[in-house]
Motif scaffolding. Structure first.
Motif, PDB file in Angstrom:
ATOM      1  N   LEU A  80       0.832  -1.203   0.000  1.00  0.00           N
ATOM      2  CA  LEU A  80       0.000   0.000   0.000  1.00  0.00           C
ATOM      3  C   LEU A  80       0.863   1.247   0.000  1.00  0.00           C
ATOM      4  O   LEU A  80       0.576   2.214  -0.710  1.00  0.00           O
ATOM      5  N   ALA A  81       1.938   1.214   0.784  1.00  0.00           N
ATOM      6  CA  ALA A  81       2.845   2.358   0.799  1.00  0.00           C
ATOM      7  C   ALA A  81       3.327   2.637  -0.612  1.00  0.00           C
ATOM      8  O   ALA A  81       3.363   3.783  -1.068  1.00  0.00           O
ATOM      9  N   ALA A  82       3.659   1.559  -1.317  1.00  0.00           N
ATOM     10  CA  ALA A  82       4.136   1.715  -2.688  1.00  0.00           C
ATOM     11  C   ALA A  82       3.056   2.334  -3.564  1.00  0.00           C
ATOM     12  O   ALA A  82       3.313   3.264  -4.328  1.00  0.00           O
ATOM     13  N   PHE A  83       1.825   1.856  -3.420  1.00  0.00           N
ATOM     14  CA  PHE A  83       0.758   2.389  -4.280  1.00  0.00           C
ATOM     15  C   PHE A  83       0.478   3.851  -3.958  1.00  0.00           C
ATOM     16  O   PHE A  83       0.226   4.650  -4.857  1.00  0.00           O
ATOM     17  N   PHE A  84       0.538   4.180  -2.655  1.00  0.00           N
ATOM     18  CA  PHE A  84       0.282   5.571  -2.290  1.00  0.00           C
ATOM     19  C   PHE A  84       1.382   6.488  -2.811  1.00  0.00           C
ATOM     20  O   PHE A  84       1.175   7.670  -2.990  1.00  0.00           O
ATOM     21  N   GLN A  85       2.562   5.920  -3.039  1.00  0.00           N
ATOM     22  CA  GLN A  85       3.686   6.743  -3.484  1.00  0.00           C
ATOM     23  C   GLN A  85       4.028   6.486  -4.945  1.00  0.00           C
ATOM     24  O   GLN A  85       5.161   6.731  -5.359  1.00  0.00           O
ATOM     25  N   ASP A  86       3.100   5.946  -5.703  1.00  0.00           N
ATOM     26  CA  ASP A  86       3.287   5.667  -7.134  1.00  0.00           C
ATOM     27  C   ASP A  86       4.468   4.745  -7.388  1.00  0.00           C
ATOM     28  O   ASP A  86       5.234   4.930  -8.332  1.00  0.00           O
TER      29      ASP A  86
END
Lengths: 341, 166
Positions: free
Chosen positions: A34-40
């Motif tokens: 999720l962290a990755a998705f929130f940070q593109d």
């Protein structure tokens, strides 16, 4: 209580224990993804398809790492710290009603390990114990950063437990019961407590963030100031236990919030579907887990949005804002109950 | 006084108003921003080993020792590349071409051993410029990672171009 009942209880305990561990494991994966998705970004994607085996790889790594116990630490307490942290994290789920009743043959199985009539207090006790793991670990490390992290954890938990307790009192005035099973059963249909206690829920969720040491209240372990906070000196699986207990805590507090405020296993139209009782129970369990996952998602969503509070801001918010608000909430709830019911 | 750059900005710090003080609107705004990224923004990651970016035209990668149009090695082991190398990454041992090897080596002298230490090499391209026989070019890929230092010393087996297909 016959042998069969005891065996069923044991099986239930084992299942819940395993479920909390697996969910904690995959929370670490979800957090990174999720962290990755929130940070593109993409996130872990090497171990297995979409990185689905990443938690196993992490776990194996944790086990294989060198175990370091600092020379000047107090050896016994150094080991007690993480054990206590993970133990208190795991026993919190004992009173949560995961569903109604399953009828298999002549056995009626309650999907709750134990229904003690002071379930809410039990959860509070366990949550308060949780800080001991952090405190003992931080103190035993004999390291200034660990000690600072431990002190922060202790004062933060004490401050926010008061506001949390006060917000719960207003809820108890509405429900009139301390048993989680009864609170869940009362919220049948659309009578979810969030409707009656929106302010109480807001206070509760803020305190839950503080109690689980999640951003924006992750001061006990803030990497930028305290290296790693209370777990600076920890390595190997002892560090793993600390990280793990944080995720189990998050799971349990999500379950508690879902049970107390969002109807627990209740879902709309549960008795107008025309299904048998067992199916309704199973769907209820699924509904509860969907709510829990939504809360875990929210925890992570907030983590990757909001920066950390400064320490004085944290104390300000706890003592000068949340506690007066919680008391006002009690008064308002009391007035409503007295004059409108 | 007038500031030199005219860029000076006077910042007023106003006390926070009620909505700012209760944090929540700002937090909700932040949450909506991150949710926008979660839902709509595509990731910008290049998944490296599977997906590669194009090199620029003057990219200098791994060296290759060239062959001429008849498939003979061009290198004569003159040692100019080793001499020009600022990192002293190149070593070689020369040998004399024997009768019957004319189809293998272009000149009478050739490099029997030619080694480049890829850990020393700084990929400056001076060997390429120094070579009078146009025998060495840095036109390869990125030098791959490895586990042991000795495995970074590339010999002729890795450096010489593949023979022409007759």
């Amino acid at each position: 209580m016959g042998t069969a009942d005891i065996l069923i209880k044991f099986a239930l305990i084992l299942i819940i224990f395993l479920i909390s561990l697996v969910i904690a494991m995959y929370s670490t994966y979800a957090e990174r993804k999720l962290a990755a998705f929130f940070q593109d970004r993409v996130g872990p994607n090497r171990a297995g398809p979409f990185g689905i085996l990443q938690p196993l790889a992490d776990g194996a790594k944790m086990f294989l790492k060198e175990e370091i116990i600092p020379t000047n630490s107090s050896g016994f307490l150094f080991i007690v710290g993480p054990s206590l942290a993970i133990m208190t994290a795991c026993i919190g789920s004992a009173v949560i009603p995961w569903g109604q009743q399953l009828t298999i043959g002549s056995h009626v199985i309650d999907l709750q390990v134990t229904d003690i009539n002071v379930g809410v207090l039990y959860i509070f006790g366990v949550v308060s114990l949780g800080v001991y793991g952090v405190m003992i670990g931080g103190w035993a490390s004999n390291n200034k950063y660990s000690l600072l992290g431990a002190i922060r954890a202790a004062s933060q938990n004490i401050s926010y437990e008061i506001a949390m307790g006060l917000s719960i009192i207003a809820l108890l005035m509405v429900t009139g019961s301390l048993s989680l099973k009864e609170i869940a059963a009362q919220q049948h249909g659309w009578h979810w407590n969030i409707v009656y206690q929106p302010l109480g829920f807001l206070i509760f969720i803020i305190c839950a963030f503080a109690e689980t040491n999640r951003t924006p209240f992750d001061l006990p372990e803030c990497e930028t100031e305290l290296v790693g906070g209370y777990h600076t000196e920890y390595s190997s699986m002892k560090l793993g236990f600390y990280l793990f207990s944080e995720y189990i805590n998050m799971f349990v507090s999500s379950a508690v919030m879902a049970t107390l405020y969002f109807g627990g296993y209740n879902f709309p139209f549960m008795h107008s579907l025309g299904l048998s009782a067992n199916w309704v129970t199973i769907l209820g369990v699924i509904a509860l887990f969907i709510k829990i996952f939504a809360f875990i998602f929210f925890f992570m969503w907030v983590r990757w949005t909001i920066p950390r509070f400064r320490y004085d801001q944290l104390m300000d918010l706890g003592w000068k804002t949340l506690i007066p608000l919680a008391i006002a909430n009690i008064v308002i709830t009391g007035l409503f109950i007295t004059f409108l019911k | 006084m007038e500031s030199l750059s005219n860029k000076r900005k006077v910042i007023e710090s106003k006390p926070l108003n009620f909505w700012e003080r209760i944090y929540l609107p700002a937090i909700l705004h932040g949450l909506s921003i991150t949710m926008k990224h979660f839902l709509f923004k595509k990731d910008v990651t290049v998944r490296y080993p599977e997906q590669k970016r194009e090199f620029s035209e003057n990219f200098r990668g791994m060296h290759s020792l060239k062959r001429d149009e008849d498939g003979r090695e061009r290198c004569t082991a003159c040692g100019l590349c080793a001499l020009s190398c600022p990192a002293e990454a190149i070593t070689m041992i020369s040998a004399e071409r024997q009768p019957g090897e004319e189809n293998l080596y272009r000149e009478e002298k050739y490099a029997a051993v030619y080694e480049i230490n890829m850990l020393r090499c700084i990929f400056c391209g001076l060997c390429e410029e120094a070579c009078p026989k146009e025998a060495i070019y840095l036109d390869g890929d990125i030098v791959p990672a490895d586990y042991l230092r000795k495995d970074f010393i590339y010999g002729k087996d890795k450096l010489v171009e593949a023979p022409l297909n007759q």
